[in-house]
Design a protein around this motif. Sequence first.
Motif, PDB file in Angstrom:
ATOM      1  N   ARG A 187       0.840  -1.189   0.000  1.00 38.25           N
ATOM      2  CA  ARG A 187       0.000   0.000   0.000  1.00 38.25           C
ATOM      3  C   ARG A 187       0.881   1.247   0.000  1.00 38.25           C
ATOM      4  NH1 ARG A 187      -2.815   0.273   5.149  1.00 38.25           N
ATOM      5  NH2 ARG A 187      -1.510  -1.453   5.923  1.00 38.25           N
ATOM      6  N   TYR A 188       0.569   2.176  -0.895  1.00 44.22           N
ATOM      7  CA  TYR A 188       1.257   3.478  -0.863  1.00 44.22           C
ATOM      8  C   TYR A 188       0.222   4.535  -0.522  1.00 44.22           C
ATOM      9  CZ  TYR A 188       4.349   7.336  -1.906  1.00 44.22           C
ATOM     10  OH  TYR A 188       5.116   8.463  -1.794  1.00 44.22           O
ATOM     11  N   ARG A 189       0.385   5.196   0.607  1.00 48.23           N
ATOM     12  CA  ARG A 189      -0.633   6.079   1.144  1.00 48.23           C
ATOM     13  C   ARG A 189      -0.563   7.486   0.569  1.00 48.23           C
ATOM     14  NH1 ARG A 189       1.100   3.277   5.646  1.00 48.23           N
ATOM     15  NH2 ARG A 189       2.356   5.018   6.412  1.00 48.23           N
ATOM     16  N   PHE A 190      -1.747   8.041   0.294  1.00 51.68           N
ATOM     17  CA  PHE A 190      -1.938   9.445  -0.051  1.00 51.68           C
ATOM     18  C   PHE A 190      -2.977   9.978   0.934  1.00 51.68           C
ATOM     19  CE2 PHE A 190      -0.859   7.181  -3.926  1.00 51.68           C
ATOM     20  CZ  PHE A 190       0.154   7.965  -4.473  1.00 51.68           C
ATOM     21  N   GLY A 191      -2.546  10.550   2.048  1.00 54.64           N
ATOM     22  CA  GLY A 191      -3.488  10.953   3.084  1.00 54.64           C
ATOM     23  C   GLY A 191      -4.100   9.713   3.717  1.00 54.64           C
ATOM     24  N   PHE A 192      -5.445   9.638   3.699  1.00 50.58           N
ATOM     25  CA  PHE A 192      -6.120   8.474   4.261  1.00 50.58           C
ATOM     26  C   PHE A 192      -6.486   7.445   3.190  1.00 50.58           C
ATOM     27  CE2 PHE A 192      -6.738  11.540   7.657  1.00 50.58           C
ATOM     28  CZ  PHE A 192      -6.489  10.764   8.777  1.00 50.58           C
ATOM     29  N   MET A 193      -6.006   7.630   1.986  1.00 45.32           N
ATOM     30  CA  MET A 193      -6.236   6.675   0.913  1.00 45.32           C
ATOM     31  C   MET A 193      -4.908   6.080   0.474  1.00 45.32           C
ATOM     32  SD  MET A 193      -9.144   8.559  -1.393  1.00 45.32           S
ATOM     33  CE  MET A 193      -9.230   7.143  -2.484  1.00 45.32           C
ATOM     34  N   SER A 194      -4.984   4.908  -0.155  1.00 46.24           N
ATOM     35  CA  SER A 194      -3.772   4.234  -0.621  1.00 46.24           C
ATOM     36  C   SER A 194      -4.019   3.591  -1.969  1.00 46.24           C
ATOM     37  CB  SER A 194      -3.341   3.137   0.364  1.00 46.24           C
ATOM     38  OG  SER A 194      -3.104   3.654   1.643  1.00 46.24           O
ATOM     39  N   LEU A 195      -2.974   3.580  -2.783  1.00 48.00           N
ATOM     40  CA  LEU A 195      -2.965   2.727  -3.967  1.00 48.00           C
ATOM     41  C   LEU A 195      -2.437   1.373  -3.511  1.00 48.00           C
ATOM     42  CD1 LEU A 195      -3.248   2.383  -7.053  1.00 48.00           C
ATOM     43  CD2 LEU A 195      -0.839   3.057  -7.226  1.00 48.00           C
ATOM     44  N   MET A 196      -3.156   0.299  -3.871  1.00 43.77           N
ATOM     45  CA  MET A 196      -2.828  -1.021  -3.332  1.00 43.77           C
ATOM     46  C   MET A 196      -2.657  -2.005  -4.482  1.00 43.77           C
ATOM     47  SD  MET A 196      -5.033  -2.941  -0.379  1.00 43.77           S
ATOM     48  CE  MET A 196      -4.417  -4.325   0.552  1.00 43.77           C
ATOM     49  N   VAL A 197      -1.559  -2.743  -4.485  1.00 40.40           N
ATOM     50  CA  VAL A 197      -1.344  -3.837  -5.436  1.00 40.40           C
ATOM     51  C   VAL A 197      -0.973  -5.073  -4.636  1.00 40.40           C
ATOM     52  CG1 VAL A 197      -0.654  -2.363  -7.369  1.00 40.40           C
ATOM     53  CG2 VAL A 197       1.082  -3.185  -5.768  1.00 40.40           C
ATOM     54  N   GLY A 198      -1.445  -6.221  -5.099  1.00 44.40           N
ATOM     55  CA  GLY A 198      -1.171  -7.417  -4.326  1.00 44.40           C
ATOM     56  C   GLY A 198      -1.380  -8.694  -5.103  1.00 44.40           C
ATOM     57  N   ILE A 199      -1.142  -9.796  -4.406  1.00 43.68           N
ATOM     58  CA  ILE A 199      -1.288 -11.111  -5.010  1.00 43.68           C
ATOM     59  C   ILE A 199      -1.799 -12.075  -3.942  1.00 43.68           C
ATOM     60  CG2 ILE A 199       1.125 -11.737  -4.548  1.00 43.68           C
ATOM     61  CD1 ILE A 199       1.051 -13.264  -7.256  1.00 43.68           C
ATOM     62  N   ASP A 200      -2.718 -12.958  -4.312  1.00 39.28           N
ATOM     63  CA  ASP A 200      -3.268 -13.961  -3.412  1.00 39.28           C
ATOM     64  C   ASP A 200      -3.217 -15.327  -4.077  1.00 39.28           C
ATOM     65  OD1 ASP A 200      -4.101 -12.447  -1.123  1.00 39.28           O
ATOM     66  OD2 ASP A 200      -5.752 -11.652  -2.319  1.00 39.28           O
ATOM     67  N   TYR A 201      -3.041 -16.340  -3.261  1.00 39.12           N
ATOM     68  CA  TYR A 201      -3.210 -17.724  -3.695  1.00 39.12           C
ATOM     69  C   TYR A 201      -4.443 -18.272  -2.989  1.00 39.12           C
ATOM     70  CZ  TYR A 201      -2.636 -22.767  -4.008  1.00 39.12           C
ATOM     71  OH  TYR A 201      -2.856 -24.101  -4.217  1.00 39.12           O
ATOM     72  N   LEU A 202      -5.393 -18.839  -3.763  1.00 37.21           N
ATOM     73  CA  LEU A 202      -6.656 -19.318  -3.230  1.00 37.21           C
ATOM     74  C   LEU A 202      -6.904 -20.735  -3.712  1.00 37.21           C
ATOM     75  CD1 LEU A 202      -8.571 -16.108  -4.293  1.00 37.21           C
ATOM     76  CD2 LEU A 202      -7.920 -16.633  -1.953  1.00 37.21           C
TER      77      LEU A 202
END
Length: 250
Positions: free
Chosen positions: A191-206
């Motif tokens: 997560r990269y925060r801008f104030g109280f918001m963030s740009l989020m990138v991720g990966i999950d294994y399900l």
Amino acid sequence: MKKIIYTAIALISIGFYNPIKAQAGDGVTNPSGYFEFSFGLAEPVGNFVKHPGSAYSGYAMSGDNFNISLGIPISQSNFGVALMYGYYHNNFDMNNYVNYIATTDSSKKPYQVQQQSAYNENIIMGGLYATIPFQNLSIDFRVMGGAAFCNLPEVSYSATQSVFLGTDNYSWDTYASKASAFAFGAGADIRYRFGFMSLMVGIDYLTATPTVNTTQQYTDPSGNISYSHVSGNMPISLVSAYIGIAYQIW
């Protein structure tokens, strides 16, 4: 995938025993939670993508997903509770499935796809998460378990057999079905925060293994219809890569 799971478990254990507390003027960054919406890719892996001959399983194609997830921190520590809802869509590879069926009976040709269908999974999970803050950047890890509610594809195809007096038509239709199963997931995001918001990138294994319980209808050239039962386990495994917007929770 085992390395991802073991790493996430280790980091969560560290977070449980070593909370990172924010103190004024000590230079420590506050760990935070998040509420996130994201879209991304749902890539089938393992037996979910394999083509096991004529078996009614596998044959999943690359798809897409939508996620809502929540990381709730405990007392501003780097340990918390993770919750997630995910929707995943993967088309069933009807062309390859029917091509294989065609190789089992060369007397009938051509085999034709009658209907395109897909796997659809709604997955609800909860578990543990750990977060490591670096000023405006946070790295999160989670391990979760829950339930997968699966819509399994309809498989419908036909074939013809040329004879001296004309053409005989055959059709097969394996009905769509629903199933539920235990689901397991592990993943990480940045997560990269801008104030109280963030740009989020991720990966999950399900992963989940619902039990198939459906019926195949067979129609011969005379219009006679017969039915056979189709059952068995259907392994579903996905790697989900996504990008989204997160709202920070302290």
